[in-house]
Design an enzyme around this catalytic site. Structure first.
Site, PDB file in Angstrom:
ATOM      1  CE  LYS A  47      -3.905   0.195   2.402  1.00 32.45           C
ATOM      2  NZ  LYS A  47      -4.840   0.227   3.628  1.00 32.45           N
ATOM      3  CB  ILE A  48       2.257   3.421  -2.474  1.00 30.66           C
ATOM      4  CG1 ILE A  48       3.082   2.529  -2.295  1.00 30.66           C
ATOM      5  CG2 ILE A  48       2.685   5.015  -2.533  1.00 30.66           C
ATOM      6  CD1 ILE A  48       4.001   2.107  -3.633  1.00 30.66           C
TER       7      ILE A  48
END
Length: 380
Positions: A140-141
């Site tokens: 997740k970014i």
């Protein structure tokens, strides 16, 4: 007996669980949700992990080993969280295989304190991907300005990405562009696009919470009548943009190479206002090819009384545009709302991450002192 979650899945909504813990894994409840409640994915965030590690003794053995090895606190956090995600990936592997890699995914977030640092985000994403070592993981970014090039670079390296903390339509368009660029670079780099995937996490309930607060302050009858309408409208218009992008020629070239579309993921889907139906952000956001990541309470609520319609999104674009126009007309500064939500989203996750680090640090010190309980160490 009606299987409402099966109906929701058949309408094109992938049911994912917004939670993970070592207890959930060791007791088999995650596998039970997969087998019995049509759960085909898991998302995590720093808040979820901070709570999981604070509430459970299930981590004590690993904490003791990490303390014995003398690892740093931040490295211990990586070891603890990637252990859970790796385990969850194995639990959900049947869903991954059955969907040809579309579902069965488990997400782990890059340290949110790096949200403003592109190169560090990329490096951390690569490190987490290596540690998890499962094809059905997502890194997740956050969709910050600095996160956008990190999304592209991470995909270009052959790493599947869950883009998180998306609030505005314009930022969502930038996210889709970053995805397309990353997939094009991945193809040029020789990566197999059939194994590379992404979702774009569009946050829902937080939008209503912020908007409703401002509508209450405005106080007019017209303003109050708009409460609880903004989040669904915003998400529906995001789906309109998704539909346009993934019908275009640029995408088709990638699809011809075996790529899968970056699915919209509805995040933060529990209602925060008790006056709203508990299934509001599921009921009103049913469309083909989306993910709805829900707390377990919402999954059970839908299983109990959810009513699935074939599509509650695509026929409502004009109404959604009218809601957004009405919000602006009564005095809601939507750009300020989006900026506030993104800033606070990063800040909240960073605070949870610090809470997680502080908790692990106490546990490591307690273990090094001869006890896995911080309270025991304090007594000594």
């Amino acid at each position: 007996m009606t299987d409402r979650l099966a109906e929701l899945s058949a309408a094109g909504v992938a049911v994912w669980l917004d939670d993970l813990s070592r207890v959930r894994l060791s007791t088999g409840t995650l596998d039970q949700l997969r087998r019995e409640q049509h759960v085909v994915g898991v998302t995590t965030n720093p808040t979820i992990f901070a709570k999981a590690l604070a509430d459970a003794d299930a981590y004590d053995g690993q904490v003791q080993d990490l303390a014995t090895r003398g690892v740093s606190t931040e490295e211990a956090v990586r070891m603890l969280t990637t252990y859970d995600v790796r385990w969850a990936c194995d639990v959900l592997r049947p869903a991954y295989d059955a969907s040809d890699g579309v579902d069965g995914r488990v997400s782990l977030e890059v340290d949110p304190r790096l949200a403003g640092e592109t190169e560090k985000t990329i490096a951390e994403a690569k490190g987490l991907w290596w540690l998890i070592d499962r094809p059905n993981a997502f890194i997740k970014i956050p969709a910050t300005e600095q996160g956008l090039p990190a999304i592209t670079a991470t995909l270009a390296a052959g790493i599947s990405v869950n883009v998180t903390l998306i609030f505005s339509l314009d930022r969502y368009s930038q996210v889709m562009d970053a995805f397309l660029a990353g997939m094009e670079q991945a193809k040029a780099n020789g990566h197999d696009l059939t194994n590379l995937a992404s979702v774009a996490s569009f946050f829902v309930s937080r939008f209503d919470t912020e908007i409703d607060k401002r509508l209450e302050k405005i106080g007019s009858d017209e303003a109050k009548a708009l409460r609880g309408k903004g989040a669904v409208a915003n998400a529906r218009l995001a789906y309109e943009r998704y539909s346009a992008v993934f019908a275009g020629e640029r995408w088709q070239r990638l699809a011809d190479a075996g790529a899968k579309p970056q699915r919209p993921l509805w995040a933060s889907t529990s209602t925060k206002n008790p006056d709203y139906p508990d299934t509001l952000y599921v009921r009103d956001l049913i469309a083909p090819g989306v993910v709805n990541t829900m707390p377990e309470s919402v999954i059970h609520a839908w299983a109990d009384h959810g009513e699935t319609e074939a599509d509650t999104v695509t026929g409502n674009y004009d109404d959604a545009k009218q809601v957004m126009a009405d919000l602006a007309r009564v005095g809601i500064d939507l750009d300020d709302v989006f900026d506030t939500l993104e800033r606070e989203g990063v800040e909240k996750f960073a605070a949870s991450w610090q809470e997680l680090i502080d908790g692990v640090d106490k546990s490591l010190k307690a273990a090094a002192a001869g006890s896995t309980k911080p309270s025991d160490a304090a007594k000594g």
